[in-house]
Write an enzyme that holds these catalytic residues in place. Structure first.
Site, PDB file in Angstrom:
ATOM      1  N   ASP A  74     -16.830   9.803  -9.300  1.00  0.00           N
ATOM      2  CA  ASP A  74     -16.143  10.159  -8.006  1.00  0.00           C
ATOM      3  C   ASP A  74     -15.276  11.431  -8.273  1.00  0.00           C
ATOM      4  OD1 ASP A  74     -14.356   8.900  -9.467  1.00  0.00           O
ATOM      5  OD2 ASP A  74     -14.252   7.187  -8.116  1.00  0.00           O
ATOM      6  N   GLU A 143      -8.144  -4.020  -5.449  1.00  0.00           N
ATOM      7  CA  GLU A 143      -8.712  -4.954  -4.311  1.00  0.00           C
ATOM      8  C   GLU A 143     -10.304  -5.005  -4.149  1.00  0.00           C
ATOM      9  OE1 GLU A 143      -7.070  -3.665  -0.667  1.00  0.00           O
ATOM     10  OE2 GLU A 143      -4.963  -4.004  -1.226  1.00  0.00           O
ATOM     11  N   HIS A 145     -12.374  -2.531  -5.252  1.00  0.00           N
ATOM     12  CA  HIS A 145     -13.400  -1.426  -5.031  1.00  0.00           C
ATOM     13  C   HIS A 145     -14.120  -0.658  -6.277  1.00  0.00           C
ATOM     14  CE1 HIS A 145      -9.434   1.137  -5.280  1.00  0.00           C
ATOM     15  NE2 HIS A 145     -10.216   1.874  -6.339  1.00  0.00           N
ATOM     16  N   GLU A 150     -14.807   1.772  -1.017  1.00  0.00           N
ATOM     17  CA  GLU A 150     -14.111   0.890  -0.523  1.00  0.00           C
ATOM     18  C   GLU A 150     -14.410  -0.161   0.347  1.00  0.00           C
ATOM     19  OE1 GLU A 150     -11.002   1.903  -1.168  1.00  0.00           O
ATOM     20  OE2 GLU A 150     -10.223   3.474  -0.934  1.00  0.00           O
TER      21      GLU A 150
END
Length: 254
Positions: A74, A143, A145, A150
């Site tokens: 990314d 969380e 990802h 996401e």
């Protein structure tokens, strides 16, 4: 096949193990110019120790990266490669500048692309030019990802522009002077399908007790739960999670 785990009492031991595994995989593959070893790579604090050890292995002449092709996961939209917070800068500073990989073998999404959609399609297409990604090292968001996929990301997702959720912006603000307003709001990211459907072996480095929730959801949570994109890893046949005791929710024996 269930996700495998390798749990270590310290972050150093976890990093040692994964770096040695990558060295072994590349050497066993015996890459050449016509048959390069394709390696997927993450950014973030968790893989830093692995990169440091891979650099040392190169300096010790245990490994060469001349016939390795890399694809990063990314990049932020809008940051110049020279920006210290860009993932271009991170990868060259922490890894590429210190090994013998040819520049033309390094692939990182261009966050300054005028045509973002074309940039993503071209990146996905370049990945598909190779028979497989031989090994993909990844990290894990607190969380759940995976890359910048996401919550809500689909199993079929491919390389694309994503809007970062507030929790990700808040978490990454520590790199931007603790000012969430300075964190880019979008990023380019490979998709879930890009990783799972093109990769022979996946290893995720997960360090620290703050990652325990995400690791638990990844391994023990509902299979293919869009709320926790890392749960899609249960859908792959060869995944190893390398963690310390903190991330695994265990008390260290030391």
């Amino acid at each position: 096949m269930p996700i495998k785990q390798a749990i270590f009492s310290s972050t150093d031991d976890a990093s040692d193990y994964l770096a040695n595994l990558i060295v072994r995989r590349i050497n066993d593959f015996s890459p050449s110019a016509s048959k390069p070893f394709v390696l997927g790579l993450p950014t973030g604090s968790s893989p830093e120790g692995v990169y440091a050890r891979l650099i040392q292995a190169y300096k010790d002449k245990k490994i060469s990266f001349k016939n390795v092709v890399t694809f990063n996961m990314d990049e932020y939209v809008g940051l110049k490669p020279s920006d210290p917070q860009s993932y271009h800068y991170f990868m060259f500073n922490k890894f590429f500048n210190h090994i013998d990989i040819p520049r033309e073998n390094i692939n990182i999404l261009n966050g300054l692309a005028e045509d973002v959609e074309k940039e993503c399609k071209d990146y996905e297409a370049k990945i598909h030019k190779f028979p497989r990604i031989n090994f993909f090292m990844g990290g894990l968001g607190p969380e759940g990802h995976l890359a910048f996929n996401e919550a809500g990301s689909k199993r079929t997702s491919v390389t694309r522009e994503v809007t970062l959720v507030q929790s990700t912006i808040d978490a990454n603000s520590r790199f931007f002077g603790n000012d969430p307003s300075k964190v880019p709001k979008t990023a380019l990211s490979v998709g879930i399908s890009t990783i799972l459907d093109n990769t022979d072996e996946i290893a995720i480095i997960v360090l620290g007790s703050a990652k325990h929730f995400a690791l638990d959801k990844t391994i023990n949570g509902k299979r293919n739960d869009p709320k926790y994109p890392s749960s899609y890893l249960q859908d792959h046949h060869n995944v190893l999670i390398v963690s310390d005791t903190g991330a695994a929710g265990l008390k260290s024996k030391l």
